[in-house]
Motif scaffolding. Structure first.
Motif, PDB file in Angstrom:
ATOM      1  N   THR A  95       0.843  -1.180   0.000  1.00 45.75           N
ATOM      2  CA  THR A  95       0.000   0.000   0.000  1.00 45.75           C
ATOM      3  C   THR A  95       0.883   1.237   0.000  1.00 45.75           C
ATOM      4  OG1 THR A  95      -1.698   1.217   1.209  1.00 45.75           O
ATOM      5  CG2 THR A  95      -0.141  -0.059   2.517  1.00 45.75           C
ATOM      6  N   ASP A  96       0.370   2.319  -0.561  1.00 39.84           N
ATOM      7  CA  ASP A  96       1.128   3.568  -0.573  1.00 39.84           C
ATOM      8  C   ASP A  96       0.646   4.516   0.516  1.00 39.84           C
ATOM      9  OD1 ASP A  96      -1.329   4.161  -1.552  1.00 39.84           O
ATOM     10  OD2 ASP A  96      -0.641   5.175  -3.371  1.00 39.84           O
TER      11      ASP A  96
ATOM     12  N   SER B 128      -5.417  -2.560  -0.196  1.00 43.48           N
ATOM     13  CA  SER B 128      -4.116  -2.678  -0.829  1.00 43.48           C
ATOM     14  C   SER B 128      -4.095  -3.917  -1.713  1.00 43.48           C
ATOM     15  CB  SER B 128      -3.015  -2.762   0.228  1.00 43.48           C
ATOM     16  OG  SER B 128      -3.273  -3.833   1.113  1.00 43.48           O
ATOM     17  N   ILE B 129      -2.979  -4.118  -2.399  1.00 42.93           N
ATOM     18  CA  ILE B 129      -2.798  -5.277  -3.272  1.00 42.93           C
ATOM     19  C   ILE B 129      -2.228  -6.422  -2.451  1.00 42.93           C
ATOM     20  CG2 ILE B 129      -1.626  -6.138  -5.330  1.00 42.93           C
ATOM     21  CD1 ILE B 129      -1.495  -3.239  -6.301  1.00 42.93           C
ATOM     22  N   SER B 130      -2.909  -7.569  -2.503  1.00 44.04           N
ATOM     23  CA  SER B 130      -2.468  -8.734  -1.733  1.00 44.04           C
ATOM     24  C   SER B 130      -1.507  -9.586  -2.553  1.00 44.04           C
ATOM     25  CB  SER B 130      -3.672  -9.581  -1.307  1.00 44.04           C
ATOM     26  OG  SER B 130      -4.552  -8.826  -0.502  1.00 44.04           O
ATOM     27  N   VAL B 131      -0.483 -10.096  -1.882  1.00 45.52           N
ATOM     28  CA  VAL B 131       0.512 -10.941  -2.553  1.00 45.52           C
ATOM     29  C   VAL B 131       0.772 -12.158  -1.685  1.00 45.52           C
ATOM     30  CG1 VAL B 131       2.864 -11.104  -3.463  1.00 45.52           C
ATOM     31  CG2 VAL B 131       1.591  -8.949  -3.650  1.00 45.52           C
ATOM     32  N   MET B 132       0.717 -13.345  -2.297  1.00 48.50           N
ATOM     33  CA  MET B 132       1.030 -14.585  -1.602  1.00 48.50           C
ATOM     34  C   MET B 132       2.397 -15.071  -2.061  1.00 48.50           C
ATOM     35  SD  MET B 132      -0.211 -16.924   0.563  1.00 48.50           S
ATOM     36  CE  MET B 132      -2.001 -17.025   0.448  1.00 48.50           C
ATOM     37  N   MET B 133       3.324 -15.184  -1.093  1.00 48.48           N
ATOM     38  CA  MET B 133       4.653 -15.719  -1.376  1.00 48.48           C
ATOM     39  C   MET B 133       4.732 -17.137  -0.825  1.00 48.48           C
ATOM     40  SD  MET B 133       5.938 -13.092  -2.885  1.00 48.48           S
ATOM     41  CE  MET B 133       7.639 -13.637  -3.055  1.00 48.48           C
ATOM     42  N   ALA B 134       5.518 -17.990  -1.497  1.00 45.51           N
ATOM     43  CA  ALA B 134       5.622 -19.379  -1.071  1.00 45.51           C
ATOM     44  C   ALA B 134       7.016 -19.911  -1.369  1.00 45.51           C
ATOM     45  CB  ALA B 134       4.567 -20.241  -1.773  1.00 45.51           C
ATOM     46  N   GLY B 135       7.462 -20.815  -0.517  1.00 44.20           N
ATOM     47  CA  GLY B 135       8.749 -21.474  -0.716  1.00 44.20           C
ATOM     48  C   GLY B 135       8.730 -22.827  -0.035  1.00 44.20           C
TER      49      GLY B 135
ATOM     50  N   LEU C 120      12.093 -20.886  -4.091  1.00 45.01           N
ATOM     51  CA  LEU C 120      11.081 -19.841  -4.001  1.00 45.01           C
ATOM     52  C   LEU C 120      10.125 -19.968  -5.180  1.00 45.01           C
ATOM     53  CD1 LEU C 120      10.091 -17.308  -2.494  1.00 45.01           C
ATOM     54  CD2 LEU C 120      11.539 -15.960  -4.021  1.00 45.01           C
ATOM     55  N   LEU C 121       8.835 -20.129  -4.894  1.00 47.94           N
ATOM     56  CA  LEU C 121       7.835 -20.282  -5.942  1.00 47.94           C
ATOM     57  C   LEU C 121       7.385 -18.913  -6.439  1.00 47.94           C
ATOM     58  CD1 LEU C 121       5.670 -23.127  -4.366  1.00 47.94           C
ATOM     59  CD2 LEU C 121       7.725 -23.303  -5.773  1.00 47.94           C
ATOM     60  N   PRO C 122       6.838 -18.847  -7.680  1.00 54.87           N
ATOM     61  CA  PRO C 122       6.355 -17.561  -8.202  1.00 54.87           C
ATOM     62  C   PRO C 122       5.255 -16.987  -7.302  1.00 54.87           C
ATOM     63  CG  PRO C 122       6.501 -19.183  -9.957  1.00 54.87           C
ATOM     64  CD  PRO C 122       6.707 -19.934  -8.682  1.00 54.87           C
ATOM     65  N   PRO C 123       5.177 -15.671  -7.173  1.00 57.75           N
ATOM     66  CA  PRO C 123       4.152 -15.058  -6.317  1.00 57.75           C
ATOM     67  C   PRO C 123       2.772 -15.101  -6.945  1.00 57.75           C
ATOM     68  CG  PRO C 123       5.437 -13.360  -7.405  1.00 57.75           C
ATOM     69  CD  PRO C 123       6.090 -14.672  -7.751  1.00 57.75           C
ATOM     70  N   TYR C 124       1.771 -14.888  -6.098  1.00 62.56           N
ATOM     71  CA  TYR C 124       0.379 -14.847  -6.542  1.00 62.56           C
ATOM     72  C   TYR C 124      -0.185 -13.505  -6.094  1.00 62.56           C
ATOM     73  CZ  TYR C 124      -4.178 -16.878  -7.805  1.00 62.56           C
ATOM     74  OH  TYR C 124      -5.382 -17.161  -8.409  1.00 62.56           O
ATOM     75  N   ILE C 125      -0.665 -12.695  -7.047  1.00 65.38           N
ATOM     76  CA  ILE C 125      -1.089 -11.316  -6.775  1.00 65.38           C
ATOM     77  C   ILE C 125      -2.597 -11.188  -6.959  1.00 65.38           C
ATOM     78  CG2 ILE C 125      -0.854  -8.905  -7.485  1.00 65.38           C
ATOM     79  CD1 ILE C 125       1.980  -9.541  -8.392  1.00 65.38           C
ATOM     80  N   VAL C 126      -3.249 -10.536  -6.002  1.00 65.03           N
ATOM     81  CA  VAL C 126      -4.701 -10.334  -6.050  1.00 65.03           C
ATOM     82  C   VAL C 126      -5.005  -8.842  -5.968  1.00 65.03           C
ATOM     83  CG1 VAL C 126      -6.915 -10.790  -4.914  1.00 65.03           C
ATOM     84  CG2 VAL C 126      -5.159 -12.573  -5.004  1.00 65.03           C
ATOM     85  N   TYR C 127      -5.764  -8.335  -6.950  1.00 69.54           N
ATOM     86  CA  TYR C 127      -6.199  -6.941  -6.957  1.00 69.54           C
ATOM     87  C   TYR C 127      -7.627  -6.832  -6.409  1.00 69.54           C
ATOM     88  CZ  TYR C 127      -2.280  -6.150 -10.186  1.00 69.54           C
ATOM     89  OH  TYR C 127      -1.041  -6.078 -10.771  1.00 69.54           O
ATOM     90  N   LYS C 128      -7.948  -5.665  -5.888  1.00 72.07           N
ATOM     91  CA  LYS C 128      -9.323  -5.386  -5.496  1.00 72.07           C
ATOM     92  C   LYS C 128     -10.031  -4.769  -6.700  1.00 72.07           C
ATOM     93  CE  LYS C 128     -12.281  -2.925  -2.250  1.00 72.07           C
ATOM     94  NZ  LYS C 128     -12.380  -1.998  -1.105  1.00 72.07           N
ATOM     95  N   ALA C 129     -10.779  -5.594  -7.411  1.00 75.94           N
ATOM     96  CA  ALA C 129     -11.431  -5.127  -8.636  1.00 75.94           C
ATOM     97  C   ALA C 129     -12.429  -6.176  -9.104  1.00 75.94           C
ATOM     98  CB  ALA C 129     -10.412  -4.853  -9.731  1.00 75.94           C
TER      99      ALA C 129
ATOM    100  N   ARG D 228       1.203 -15.441 -10.996  1.00 76.76           N
ATOM    101  CA  ARG D 228      -0.214 -15.587 -11.292  1.00 76.76           C
ATOM    102  C   ARG D 228      -0.957 -14.374 -10.753  1.00 76.76           C
ATOM    103  NH1 ARG D 228      -1.967 -20.557 -13.031  1.00 76.76           N
ATOM    104  NH2 ARG D 228      -4.094 -20.046 -12.373  1.00 76.76           N
ATOM    105  N   TYR D 229      -2.013 -13.970 -11.451  1.00 79.97           N
ATOM    106  CA  TYR D 229      -2.781 -12.776 -11.089  1.00 79.97           C
ATOM    107  C   TYR D 229      -4.260 -13.132 -10.957  1.00 79.97           C
ATOM    108  CZ  TYR D 229       1.453 -10.427 -12.743  1.00 79.97           C
ATOM    109  OH  TYR D 229       2.765 -10.029 -12.929  1.00 79.97           O
ATOM    110  N   ASN D 230      -4.938 -12.423 -10.060  1.00 79.47           N
ATOM    111  CA  ASN D 230      -6.359 -12.637  -9.881  1.00 79.47           C
ATOM    112  C   ASN D 230      -6.970 -11.383  -9.278  1.00 79.47           C
ATOM    113  OD1 ASN D 230      -8.878 -13.986  -9.770  1.00 79.47           O
ATOM    114  ND2 ASN D 230      -7.831 -15.916  -9.292  1.00 79.47           N
ATOM    115  N   ARG D 231      -8.270 -11.375  -9.072  1.00 78.59           N
ATOM    116  CA  ARG D 231      -8.929 -10.236  -8.458  1.00 78.59           C
ATOM    117  C   ARG D 231     -10.098 -10.736  -7.604  1.00 78.59           C
ATOM    118  NH1 ARG D 231     -12.503 -12.402 -10.320  1.00 78.59           N
ATOM    119  NH2 ARG D 231     -13.752 -12.101 -12.200  1.00 78.59           N
ATOM    120  N   SER D 232     -10.482  -9.916  -6.622  1.00 78.30           N
ATOM    121  CA  SER D 232     -11.625 -10.220  -5.762  1.00 78.30           C
ATOM    122  C   SER D 232     -12.261  -8.910  -5.326  1.00 78.30           C
ATOM    123  CB  SER D 232     -11.200 -11.039  -4.538  1.00 78.30           C
ATOM    124  OG  SER D 232     -10.399 -10.265  -3.670  1.00 78.30           O
TER     125      SER D 232
END
Length: 234
Positions: A153-154, A180-187, A193-202, A218-222
């Motif tokens: 978040t800014d 804010s924009i949610s990001v899931m990190m995994a390892g 380290l696995l690729p991140p998963y990003i979720v926008y509010k939209a 990967r990208y998604n929204r909710s």
């Protein structure tokens, strides 16, 4: 954890009387209606105890003394009302001079955390790892994956708080935070380290929102901008 000490009345003659009887006995002796011996026998109070109460010596209650006096405990329960404070809240000048009088305090930005996180105790953490060690027996490290969700978040809007000087991570508990924009990190346990998963509010996910990210992202929204059951399953 508070101690629940139980008094043993069996061998203590001086603990069998009531405060009412003690008050009556003291008044009777002070008014010279009864002698110490007669008052002791009539009200069931040891003569030495009655003598101390009449003379005003050793007036504290039996057992370990309280840390706070009656007035301090009442103030903690009822709070304090100060007419000089607007809305009963101290102003900036008061805080400034108070901090100057107490150099052991310093001003830091509080780290915003949710109440659920603030309620986590050492016992909860220790029980989690005890159960985890049993669950992970005979499981390959590549199959042990740890996820951690965070947000960007800014506008964190941190607030200054007064805390003990030298505190590195003072926390400010909030009921809610900014969108804010949610990001899931995994390892995994092998260090991959696995690729991140990003979720926008939209409501919709636009192609420009998926450009120039880390490879494999990967990208998604909710509607809320947070991970829900559908997105977590994906």
């Amino acid at each position: 954890m508070p101690r629940n000490h139980k008094k043993n009345f069996a061998g203590r003659y001086n603990l069998k009387y009531t405060n009412e009887n003690l008050s009556l006995a003291v008044n009777a002796v002070k008014r010279k209606q009864l002698t110490l011996r007669k008052a002791s026998e009539q009200y069931g109070i040891p003569r030495t105890t009655l003598k101390r109460k009449v003379s005003g010596t050793h007036t504290r209650s039996y057992g370990r003394q309280k840390v706070l006096n009656e007035l301090e405990e009442t103030n903690l329960c009822e709070g304090r009302s100060e007419k000089r404070f607007k809305n009963n809240l101290p102003g900036t000048n008061f805080v400034k001079h108070f901090s100057k009088r107490h150099p052991e305090l310093s001003e830091w930005f509080g780290e915003n955390i949710k109440r659920a996180r603030a309620n986590i105790t050492n016992e909860v953490v220790n029980n989690f790892f005890d159960n985890l060690s049993q669950s992970l027996e005979n499981v390959f490290p590549c199959s042990i994956i740890n996820y951690d969700e965070t947000n960007f978040t800014d506008d964190p809007k941190k607030q200054k708080i007064i805390t003990k000087r030298g505190s590195k991570h003072p926390e400010n508990i909030l009921d809610a935070s900014k969108t804010s924009i949610s990001v899931m990190m995994a390892g995994n346990a092998e260090g991959e380290l696995l690729p991140p998963y990003i979720v926008y509010k939209a409501e919709n996910l636009y192609p420009t929102w998926t450009e120039n990210g880390p490879q494999g992202t990967r990208y998604n929204r909710s509607g809320s901008g947070w991970f829900d059951e559908r997105i977590f399953d994906d």
